[in-house]
Design a protein around this motif. Structure first.
Motif, short mmCIF file in Angstrom:
data_model
loop_
_atom_site.label_atom_id
_atom_site.label_comp_id
_atom_site.label_asym_id
_atom_site.label_seq_id
_atom_site.Cartn_x
_atom_site.Cartn_y
_atom_site.Cartn_z
N VAL A 115 1.09 -2.55 -1.24
CA VAL A 115 2.05 -1.46 -1.48
C VAL A 115 1.57 -0.58 -2.63
O VAL A 115 1.60 0.65 -2.54
CB VAL A 115 3.47 -2.02 -1.76
N LEU A 116 1.11 -1.20 -3.72
CA LEU A 116 0.61 -0.42 -4.86
C LEU A 116 -0.61 0.41 -4.46
O LEU A 116 -0.73 1.57 -4.85
CB LEU A 116 0.28 -1.35 -6.02
N ALA A 117 -1.52 -0.17 -3.68
CA ALA A 117 -2.71 0.57 -3.24
C ALA A 117 -2.30 1.73 -2.35
O ALA A 117 -2.86 2.83 -2.45
CB ALA A 117 -3.67 -0.37 -2.52
N GLN A 118 -1.33 1.51 -1.47
CA GLN A 118 -0.87 2.57 -0.57
C GLN A 118 -0.26 3.72 -1.38
O GLN A 118 -0.55 4.89 -1.12
CB GLN A 118 0.16 2.02 0.40
N ARG A 119 0.54 3.39 -2.40
CA ARG A 119 1.14 4.43 -3.24
C ARG A 119 0.08 5.18 -4.04
O ARG A 119 0.17 6.39 -4.23
CB ARG A 119 2.19 3.83 -4.15
N ARG A 120 -0.94 4.48 -4.50
CA ARG A 120 -2.04 5.12 -5.23
C ARG A 120 -2.74 6.12 -4.31
O ARG A 120 -3.02 7.25 -4.68
CB ARG A 120 -3.02 4.09 -5.74
N ASP A 121 -3.03 5.68 -3.07
CA ASP A 121 -3.71 6.56 -2.11
C ASP A 121 -2.85 7.79 -1.77
O ASP A 121 -3.37 8.89 -1.68
CB ASP A 121 -4.06 5.79 -0.83
N GLN A 122 -1.54 7.59 -1.64
CA GLN A 122 -0.64 8.71 -1.37
C GLN A 122 -0.63 9.70 -2.52
O GLN A 122 -0.64 10.91 -2.32
CB GLN A 122 0.77 8.21 -1.08
#
Length: 161
Positions: free
Chosen positions: A148-155
């Protein structure tokens, strides 16, 4: 710079030009203050900060007789004026409330927990459910949390352009 050393060549003082404690001074504070916050009743051992009793900006020296360890919470509340610290000598200190009364040397936190009065009575501006959590007890799924954290970083990177 003037350095005062004892007979064993240990640096005891570096004069007024140094506000921050040295590594040696910090280690000595950890030993003297039993590696915990010196505020009565506090058992915090994390994030300890060296605090000048007579503030450095007002001429307080950076030496052990003028330093105590405080946790970040008590360090901030001291600077907010909620209590005062006086050096008594030989590594002993007096903590005084802002109203002038002494804090006892030992405070048992359990003595200050009451179940008779709801928290809302002391803090009417805080909603009764403000400190509730939706956690139902399962262990954290670290793989999911990292994803989830990686996905938010990418977004965030995509939005930044």
């Amino acid at each position: 710079r003037t350095a005062v050393r004892d007979q064993g060549a240990t640096v005891r003082d570096l004069g007024r030009s140094h506000r921050l404690v040295t590594d040696r001074q910090y280690r000595a504070l950890l030993l003297r203050d039993h590696a915990r916050c010196t505020h009565p009743g506090c058992t915090n051992t994390r994030g300890l900060e060296a605090h000048h009793i007579r503030h450095w900006i007002h001429g307080g020296r950076t030496h052990l007789a003028n330093l105590v360890l405080l946790c970040p919470r008590h360090h901030h509340t001291h600077h907010d004026g909620q209590f005062r610290i006086d050096a008594l000598g030989q590594g002993r200190f007096r903590f005084t409330r802002s109203d002038g009364t002494d804090l006892p040397h030992h405070i048992n936190p359990a003595d200050h927990i009451t179940t008779d009065t709801p928290i809302e009575a002391d803090h009417p501006h805080v909603a009764g459910n403000a400190a509730t959590t939706r956690w139902d007890g399962p262990r954290l799924d670290s793989h999911y949390a990292v994803a989830v954290l990686a996905q938010r970083r990418d977004q965030a990177r995509q939005l930044a352009g």
